[in-house]
Design an enzyme around this catalytic site. Structure first.
Site, short mmCIF file in Angstrom:
data_model
loop_
_atom_site.label_atom_id
_atom_site.label_comp_id
_atom_site.label_asym_id
_atom_site.label_seq_id
_atom_site.Cartn_x
_atom_site.Cartn_y
_atom_site.Cartn_z
N GLY A 55 -8.99 -3.25 2.05
CA GLY A 55 -9.83 -2.08 2.28
C GLY A 55 -9.68 -1.61 3.70
O GLY A 55 -10.28 -0.62 4.10
N GLY A 69 -2.66 -4.36 2.36
CA GLY A 69 -1.42 -3.72 1.95
C GLY A 69 -1.13 -2.60 2.94
O GLY A 69 -0.29 -2.70 3.83
N ARG A 112 1.46 10.43 -4.07
CA ARG A 112 0.08 10.28 -3.59
C ARG A 112 -0.67 11.61 -3.41
O ARG A 112 -1.84 11.70 -3.80
CB ARG A 112 0.03 9.45 -2.31
CG ARG A 112 0.61 8.02 -2.53
CD ARG A 112 0.46 7.12 -1.31
NE ARG A 112 -0.93 6.75 -1.10
CZ ARG A 112 -1.71 7.25 -0.18
NH1 ARG A 112 -1.26 8.14 0.67
NH2 ARG A 112 -2.95 6.86 -0.09
N CYS A 119 9.87 20.48 -11.67
CA CYS A 119 9.40 21.58 -12.51
C CYS A 119 8.05 21.26 -13.11
O CYS A 119 7.91 20.93 -14.29
CB CYS A 119 10.44 21.92 -13.56
SG CYS A 119 11.81 22.78 -12.78
N GLU A 120 7.08 21.33 -12.28
CA GLU A 120 5.66 21.11 -12.59
C GLU A 120 5.01 21.32 -11.22
O GLU A 120 5.68 21.17 -10.20
CB GLU A 120 5.43 19.66 -13.05
CG GLU A 120 4.15 19.51 -13.80
CD GLU A 120 4.04 18.15 -14.49
OE1 GLU A 120 3.03 17.50 -14.27
OE2 GLU A 120 4.96 17.77 -15.23
N TYR A 165 2.72 2.42 -1.01
CA TYR A 165 2.52 3.15 -2.27
C TYR A 165 3.29 4.46 -2.32
O TYR A 165 2.83 5.42 -2.92
CB TYR A 165 1.01 3.41 -2.52
CG TYR A 165 0.18 2.16 -2.36
CD1 TYR A 165 0.35 1.10 -3.24
CD2 TYR A 165 -0.73 2.03 -1.32
CE1 TYR A 165 -0.38 -0.07 -3.08
CE2 TYR A 165 -1.46 0.87 -1.16
CZ TYR A 165 -1.28 -0.17 -2.03
OH TYR A 165 -2.00 -1.33 -1.87
C1 LIG Z 1 -3.98 -3.12 -3.95
C2 LIG Z 1 -4.68 -4.38 -3.61
C3 LIG Z 1 -4.84 -4.75 -2.26
C4 LIG Z 1 -4.34 -3.92 -1.10
O1 LIG Z 1 -5.11 -2.80 -0.84
P1 LIG Z 1 -4.76 -1.88 0.44
O2 LIG Z 1 -5.72 -0.77 0.38
O3 LIG Z 1 -3.35 -1.43 0.31
O4 LIG Z 1 -4.91 -2.71 1.65
C5 LIG Z 1 -5.44 -5.96 -2.02
N1 LIG Z 1 -5.88 -6.77 -3.02
C6 LIG Z 1 -5.75 -6.43 -4.33
C7 LIG Z 1 -6.23 -7.35 -5.36
C8 LIG Z 1 -5.16 -5.22 -4.65
O5 LIG Z 1 -5.04 -4.90 -5.94
#
Ligand SMILES: *Cc1c(COP(=O)(O)O)cnc(C)c1O
Length: 404
Positions: free
Chosen positions: A222, A265, A302, A332-333, A360
């Site tokens: 998060g 992530g 995204r 084409c959309e 992502y």
């Molecule tokens: C996608 C995901 C994350 C990573 O989230 P970020 O916002 O990219 O930091 C962490 N844990 C789980 C279980 C996830 O599915």
């Protein structure tokens, strides 16, 4: 530390490898990793890179070299992690709505298993009892995250086992003699309010009191990084101090040390990535000036998918006069990357850079419109490496069986 890739370097890469191309900067990943590690240095903490953000094998190996552990959401990610050199004990497998056989495969590979459904918990307990420890993913019913599509801890979410099912969890654990080693929550992406982590932690403590021998609390991710100029990143230092203190207090009551686990992530790879594209056409209409580029939502979904904002710069005409554009792709959309963006004048042939293109982006790319997926390049110690070749025409036919 200023770990940015210069525009000149990106233009050089565009020339050498063509466009569109994703470019990742290793040292920027390292900078993010070190910041997080530093913020939690006063408490046993493990960082599990949430690899679904970007799984190029070189990125995974690089994460491993930094000392990171890894969070996987599919058995194939687990296999990629093993192939990249991660040890099973440093891999956390957090699947959702998968077949029990996939979870068993993870168990057979010896990785940490995170269970997010009572029926699976029951099945796992009946079959393995206390012979294989597990982690339980709980849903704390906390509203968090940048927008509804990327929130995972709310009441309507499919993720985790509700905190209101605690009695049921206890029954299953007691009856099957399951060894619950950790508790997990991941409430969403891009959480602006750091208080959410603290509230989540309080919920976890409440749950933890029902288990005697936990070894870790996994707070998921998060962590926010800036996508817009006026946005800021999660203040991990303050978060580190606050969370560490809360956990230390709880440990005194719980009478044992609890590791803190995280699964970032975006925080690790978002800003390390740039997406370099070329302007094919400029199209003046009664409503706007379109910049049509040699990519589309098949390469970076995204904006169309989540209304995500990606900053875009014209790196081949940095001194051009500022003008207002709508940047679109060639699919084409309806395929809009950005409305009403002020960019330095864009001419046909100009090279544009999408910022924050590490997480992502490539991972969600497809061959829609029978277009080829982009190349990926990594910059490390000032050197560039092509780490994925651009698709070629044969790739479009790969696995197709011609029967006519
Ligand atoms: C996608 C995901 C994350 C990573 O989230 P970020 O916002 O990219 O930091 C962490 N844990 C789980 C279980 C996830 O599915």
């Amino acid at each position: 530390m200023n770990n940015t890739i210069s525009d000149e370097q990106l233009i050089e890469i565009a020339r050498e490898y063509g466009t569109p191309t994703y470019v990742y900067h290793a040292e920027k990943i390292k900078e993010q990793y070190n910041k997080l590690e530093e913020a939690f240095k006063d408490h046993p903490t493990r960082i599990f890179y949430a690899c679904k953000a970007l799984t190029n094998i070189n990125i995974l190996k690089y994460m491993k070299s930094l000392g990171s552990c890894i969070d996987c959401v599919s058995i194939n990610e687990v296999k990629l992690a093993l192939k990249s050199g991660f040890e099973p004990k440093d891999i956390l497998f957090t699947p959702n709505c998968v077949d029990f056989a996939e979870i068993e495969e993870g168990k057979d590979l010896g990785v940490n298993i995170n269970i997010d459904n009572i029926s699976i918990l029951e099945r796992f307990g009946n079959k393995y009892g206390n012979s294989y420890p597990v982690c339980i993913r709980i849903n704390p019913h906390i509203e968090a995250g940048g927008n509804y599509k990327i929130s995972t801890g709310h009441i309507d979410s499919k993720f985790g086992i509700s905190i209101h099912q605690m009695r049921h969890i206890e029954r299953v654990v007691k009856t099957t003699n399951l060894h619950v080693q950790g508790l997990h929550m991941h409430t969403g992406s891009e959480i602006k309010d750091a208080g959410v982590f603290l509230r989540g932690l309080e919920v976890m403590f409440e749950m933890a009191r029902h288990f005697d021998d936990l070894e870790y609390l996994d707070l998921g991710s998060g962590f926010k990084v800036p996508y817009r100029d006026d946005e800021i990143e999660t203040d991990v230092n303050t978060l580190g101090l606050q969370l560490t203190e809360a956990v230390k207090n709880f440990e005194a009551e719980y009478n044992r040390t609890l590791e803190i686990w995280f699964e970032p992530g975006k925080y690790l790879v978002s800003e390390a990535g740039s997406f370099v594209v070329k302007t094919n056409v400029i199209k003046q209409t009664p409503a706007t000036v379109f910049v049509g580029i040699d990519s589309g939502f098949n390469h970076l979904i995204r904006p169309m998918f989540y209304d995500a904002y990606h900053k875009i710069s014209n790196i081949s005409n940095p001194d051009g006069v500022k003008r207002i554009y709508t940047i679109v792709g060639n699919i084409c959309e309806t395929d809009t990357f950005a409305w009403d963006r002020v960019l330095n004048e864009v001419r046909e042939g100009d090279i544009l850079k999408f910022h924050n293109a590490g997480a992502y982006c490539y991972m969600m790319s497809s061959n829609f419109n029978s277009r080829l997926k982009p190349a990926e390049v990594m910059i490390k110690n000032g050197k560039t490496f092509e780490i994925r070749k651009r698709d070629n025409f044969e790739d479009l036919l790969h696995n197709q069986v011609e029967v006519l």
